[in-house]
Design a protein around this motif. Structure first.
Motif, PDB file in Angstrom:
ATOM      1  N   MET A   1       0.815  -1.195   0.000  1.00 14.86           N
ATOM      2  CA  MET A   1       0.000   0.000   0.000  1.00 14.86           C
ATOM      3  C   MET A   1       0.864   1.267   0.000  1.00 14.86           C
ATOM      4  SD  MET A   1      -3.126   0.854  -0.196  1.00 14.86           S
ATOM      5  CE  MET A   1      -4.579   0.295   0.585  1.00 14.86           C
ATOM      6  N   SER A   2       2.086   1.177   0.468  1.00 17.29           N
ATOM      7  CA  SER A   2       2.937   2.370   0.546  1.00 17.29           C
ATOM      8  C   SER A   2       3.351   2.874  -0.837  1.00 17.29           C
ATOM      9  CB  SER A   2       4.155   2.098   1.402  1.00 17.29           C
ATOM     10  OG  SER A   2       4.959   1.112   0.804  1.00 17.29           O
ATOM     11  N   ARG A   3       3.523   1.957  -1.797  1.00 16.25           N
ATOM     12  CA  ARG A   3       3.854   2.393  -3.152  1.00 16.25           C
ATOM     13  C   ARG A   3       2.716   3.192  -3.767  1.00 16.25           C
ATOM     14  NH1 ARG A   3       6.715  -2.794  -6.030  1.00 16.25           N
ATOM     15  NH2 ARG A   3       8.528  -2.861  -4.664  1.00 16.25           N
ATOM     16  N   GLU A   4       1.508   2.757  -3.544  1.00 12.99           N
ATOM     17  CA  GLU A   4       0.343   3.465  -4.073  1.00 12.99           C
ATOM     18  C   GLU A   4       0.217   4.842  -3.440  1.00 12.99           C
ATOM     19  OE1 GLU A   4       0.193   0.330  -2.886  1.00 12.99           O
ATOM     20  OE2 GLU A   4      -0.221  -0.843  -4.695  1.00 12.99           O
ATOM     21  N   MET A   5       0.488   4.922  -2.162  1.00 14.47           N
ATOM     22  CA  MET A   5       0.424   6.200  -1.456  1.00 14.47           C
ATOM     23  C   MET A   5       1.508   7.156  -1.975  1.00 14.47           C
ATOM     24  SD  MET A   5      -2.094   6.243   0.618  1.00 14.47           S
ATOM     25  CE  MET A   5      -1.740   7.481   1.835  1.00 14.47           C
ATOM     26  N   LEU A   6       2.694   6.632  -2.170  1.00 15.15           N
ATOM     27  CA  LEU A   6       3.795   7.440  -2.691  1.00 15.15           C
ATOM     28  C   LEU A   6       3.484   7.925  -4.107  1.00 15.15           C
ATOM     29  CD1 LEU A   6       6.588   8.636  -2.293  1.00 15.15           C
ATOM     30  CD2 LEU A   6       7.544   6.485  -3.117  1.00 15.15           C
ATOM     31  N   ALA A   7       2.960   7.025  -4.928  1.00 12.97           N
ATOM     32  CA  ALA A   7       2.597   7.409  -6.301  1.00 12.97           C
ATOM     33  C   ALA A   7       1.501   8.470  -6.280  1.00 12.97           C
ATOM     34  CB  ALA A   7       2.135   6.181  -7.085  1.00 12.97           C
ATOM     35  N   SER A   8       0.527   8.319  -5.421  1.00 16.93           N
ATOM     36  CA  SER A   8      -0.550   9.314  -5.303  1.00 16.93           C
ATOM     37  C   SER A   8      -0.004  10.656  -4.840  1.00 16.93           C
ATOM     38  CB  SER A   8      -1.625   8.834  -4.323  1.00 16.93           C
ATOM     39  OG  SER A   8      -2.227   7.653  -4.781  1.00 16.93           O
ATOM     40  N   LEU A   9       0.908  10.621  -3.893  1.00 21.60           N
ATOM     41  CA  LEU A   9       1.522  11.854  -3.399  1.00 21.60           C
ATOM     42  C   LEU A   9       2.320  12.545  -4.503  1.00 21.60           C
ATOM     43  CD1 LEU A   9       2.135  13.742  -1.033  1.00 21.60           C
ATOM     44  CD2 LEU A   9       4.081  12.275  -0.493  1.00 21.60           C
ATOM     45  N   LEU A  10       3.057  11.772  -5.284  1.00 18.94           N
ATOM     46  CA  LEU A  10       3.829  12.358  -6.382  1.00 18.94           C
ATOM     47  C   LEU A  10       2.912  12.979  -7.435  1.00 18.94           C
ATOM     48  CD1 LEU A  10       6.690   9.753  -6.855  1.00 18.94           C
ATOM     49  CD2 LEU A  10       6.889  12.096  -6.020  1.00 18.94           C
ATOM     50  N   ILE A  11       1.821  12.330  -7.749  1.00 16.66           N
ATOM     51  CA  ILE A  11       0.861  12.876  -8.711  1.00 16.66           C
ATOM     52  C   ILE A  11       0.274  14.181  -8.181  1.00 16.66           C
ATOM     53  CG2 ILE A  11      -1.421  12.506  -9.754  1.00 16.66           C
ATOM     54  CD1 ILE A  11      -0.568   9.540 -10.084  1.00 16.66           C
ATOM     55  N   LEU A  12      -0.070  14.203  -6.908  1.00 17.61           N
ATOM     56  CA  LEU A  12      -0.601  15.434  -6.311  1.00 17.61           C
ATOM     57  C   LEU A  12       0.433  16.558  -6.331  1.00 17.61           C
ATOM     58  CD1 LEU A  12      -2.663  14.055  -3.296  1.00 17.61           C
ATOM     59  CD2 LEU A  12      -3.534  15.094  -5.406  1.00 17.61           C
ATOM     60  N   LEU A  13       1.688  16.220  -6.092  1.00 18.58           N
ATOM     61  CA  LEU A  13       2.748  17.233  -6.148  1.00 18.58           C
ATOM     62  C   LEU A  13       2.924  17.768  -7.567  1.00 18.58           C
ATOM     63  CD1 LEU A  13       5.463  15.763  -3.762  1.00 18.58           C
ATOM     64  CD2 LEU A  13       4.143  17.856  -3.442  1.00 18.58           C
ATOM     65  N   LEU A  14       2.844  16.894  -8.553  1.00 14.80           N
ATOM     66  CA  LEU A  14       2.939  17.340  -9.948  1.00 14.80           C
ATOM     67  C   LEU A  14       1.771  18.253 -10.321  1.00 14.80           C
ATOM     68  CD1 LEU A  14       4.136  14.067 -11.703  1.00 14.80           C
ATOM     69  CD2 LEU A  14       5.412  16.205 -11.454  1.00 14.80           C
ATOM     70  N   ILE A  15       0.589  17.912  -9.885  1.00 10.43           N
ATOM     71  CA  ILE A  15      -0.584  18.754 -10.160  1.00 10.43           C
ATOM     72  C   ILE A  15      -0.437  20.103  -9.463  1.00 10.43           C
ATOM     73  CG2 ILE A  15      -3.069  18.984  -9.737  1.00 10.43           C
ATOM     74  CD1 ILE A  15      -3.248  15.909 -10.213  1.00 10.43           C
ATOM     75  N   ALA A  16       0.018  20.095  -8.222  1.00 11.73           N
ATOM     76  CA  ALA A  16       0.216  21.352  -7.489  1.00 11.73           C
ATOM     77  C   ALA A  16       1.288  22.210  -8.159  1.00 11.73           C
ATOM     78  CB  ALA A  16       0.596  21.062  -6.033  1.00 11.73           C
ATOM     79  N   GLY A  17       2.364  21.578  -8.622  1.00  9.51           N
ATOM     80  CA  GLY A  17       3.412  22.316  -9.323  1.00  9.51           C
ATOM     81  C   GLY A  17       2.913  22.933 -10.614  1.00  9.51           C
ATOM     82  N   ALA A  18       2.109  22.185 -11.352  1.00  8.90           N
ATOM     83  CA  ALA A  18       1.535  22.716 -12.596  1.00  8.90           C
ATOM     84  C   ALA A  18       0.596  23.886 -12.288  1.00  8.90           C
ATOM     85  CB  ALA A  18       0.785  21.612 -13.339  1.00  8.90           C
ATOM     86  N   TRP A  19      -0.195  23.740 -11.247  1.00  7.59           N
ATOM     87  CA  TRP A  19      -1.108  24.807 -10.843  1.00  7.59           C
ATOM     88  C   TRP A  19      -0.326  26.065 -10.457  1.00  7.59           C
ATOM     89  CZ3 TRP A  19      -6.305  24.851 -11.196  1.00  7.59           C
ATOM     90  CH2 TRP A  19      -6.981  25.873 -10.541  1.00  7.59           C
ATOM     91  N   TRP A  20       0.752  25.895  -9.705  1.00  8.24           N
ATOM     92  CA  TRP A  20       1.591  27.030  -9.311  1.00  8.24           C
ATOM     93  C   TRP A  20       2.199  27.687 -10.544  1.00  8.24           C
ATOM     94  CZ3 TRP A  20       6.735  27.921 -10.215  1.00  8.24           C
ATOM     95  CH2 TRP A  20       7.274  29.040  -9.581  1.00  8.24           C
ATOM     96  N   ASN A  21       2.682  26.878 -11.492  1.00  5.32           N
ATOM     97  CA  ASN A  21       3.302  27.406 -12.702  1.00  5.32           C
ATOM     98  C   ASN A  21       2.317  28.240 -13.511  1.00  5.32           C
ATOM     99  OD1 ASN A  21       5.411  27.665 -14.705  1.00  5.32           O
ATOM    100  ND2 ASN A  21       4.228  26.210 -15.914  1.00  5.32           N
ATOM    101  N   ILE A  22       1.105  27.756 -13.648  1.00  7.14           N
ATOM    102  CA  ILE A  22       0.079  28.511 -14.386  1.00  7.14           C
ATOM    103  C   ILE A  22      -0.184  29.850 -13.702  1.00  7.14           C
ATOM    104  CG2 ILE A  22      -2.366  28.535 -15.018  1.00  7.14           C
ATOM    105  CD1 ILE A  22      -2.083  25.459 -15.431  1.00  7.14           C
ATOM    106  N   GLY A  23      -0.300  29.832 -12.380  1.00  6.61           N
ATOM    107  CA  GLY A  23      -0.517  31.080 -11.641  1.00  6.61           C
ATOM    108  C   GLY A  23       0.651  32.043 -11.779  1.00  6.61           C
ATOM    109  N   ALA A  24       1.865  31.522 -11.731  1.00  6.72           N
ATOM    110  CA  ALA A  24       3.050  32.378 -11.842  1.00  6.72           C
ATOM    111  C   ALA A  24       3.135  33.031 -13.211  1.00  6.72           C
ATOM    112  CB  ALA A  24       4.310  31.561 -11.550  1.00  6.72           C
ATOM    113  N   VAL A  25       2.913  32.262 -14.264  1.00  5.98           N
ATOM    114  CA  VAL A  25       3.003  32.836 -15.614  1.00  5.98           C
ATOM    115  C   VAL A  25       1.843  33.809 -15.849  1.00  5.98           C
ATOM    116  CG1 VAL A  25       1.746  31.106 -16.997  1.00  5.98           C
ATOM    117  CG2 VAL A  25       3.711  32.294 -17.965  1.00  5.98           C
ATOM    118  N   ASP A  26       0.679  33.527 -15.287  1.00  3.91           N
ATOM    119  CA  ASP A  26      -0.442  34.458 -15.433  1.00  3.91           C
ATOM    120  C   ASP A  26      -0.167  35.788 -14.732  1.00  3.91           C
ATOM    121  OD1 ASP A  26      -1.935  32.752 -17.003  1.00  3.91           O
ATOM    122  OD2 ASP A  26      -3.266  32.099 -15.383  1.00  3.91           O
TER     123      ASP A  26
END
Length: 126
Positions: A1-26
């Motif tokens: 179960m820890s691999r799934e949690m880590l993968a989910s956390l990484l996906i959430l971090l990527l989404i948050a980073g993309a969201w931050w990038n869009i806000g910064a460029v805007d």
């Protein structure tokens, strides 16, 4: 179960980073476009010193963002936008306010293109 949690956390971090990038460029784009519009209006009114001052505000914002732009924006876009800034600045310094309309359009186009490129679309996701 820890691999799934880590993968989910990484996906959430990527989404948050993309969201931050869009806000910064805007934020960067809107700041520059606002100052650019102020400069264009001053140039249309024949106030070349105010036009230059507002353009320098936009240019300063662009140059201050280099730690962001040099990581997240393609270098060809950085170069062409910087060139457009300095071409317009050169026209304003020469007093050729009649030739500025196309230069304002060119710079506006580059800024908006950068903004649009950083927004995800169906074509960039698939």
């Amino acid at each position: 179960m820890s691999r799934e949690m880590l993968a989910s956390l990484l996906i959430l971090l990527l989404i948050a980073g993309a969201w931050w990038n869009i806000g910064a460029v805007d934020r960067l784009s809107e700041d520059m476009l606002s100052a650019l519009e102020e400069s264009r209006q001053a140039a249309e009114a024949g106030d070349d010193s105010q036009a230059l001052e507002a353009l320098d505000t936009a240019l300063e914002r662009w140059l201050q963002a280099d730690s962001y732009t040099h990581i997240f924006i393609r270098h060809s876009e950085i170069d062409s936008t910087a060139d457009a800034f300095y071409e317009l600045r050169e026209l304003l310094l020469s007093g050729d306010l009649e030739g500025c309309d196309a230069a304002y359009g060119k710079l506006r186009y580059h800024i908006i293109s950068i903004q649009e490129m950083e927004h995800p679309g169906l074509g960039s996701i698939l």
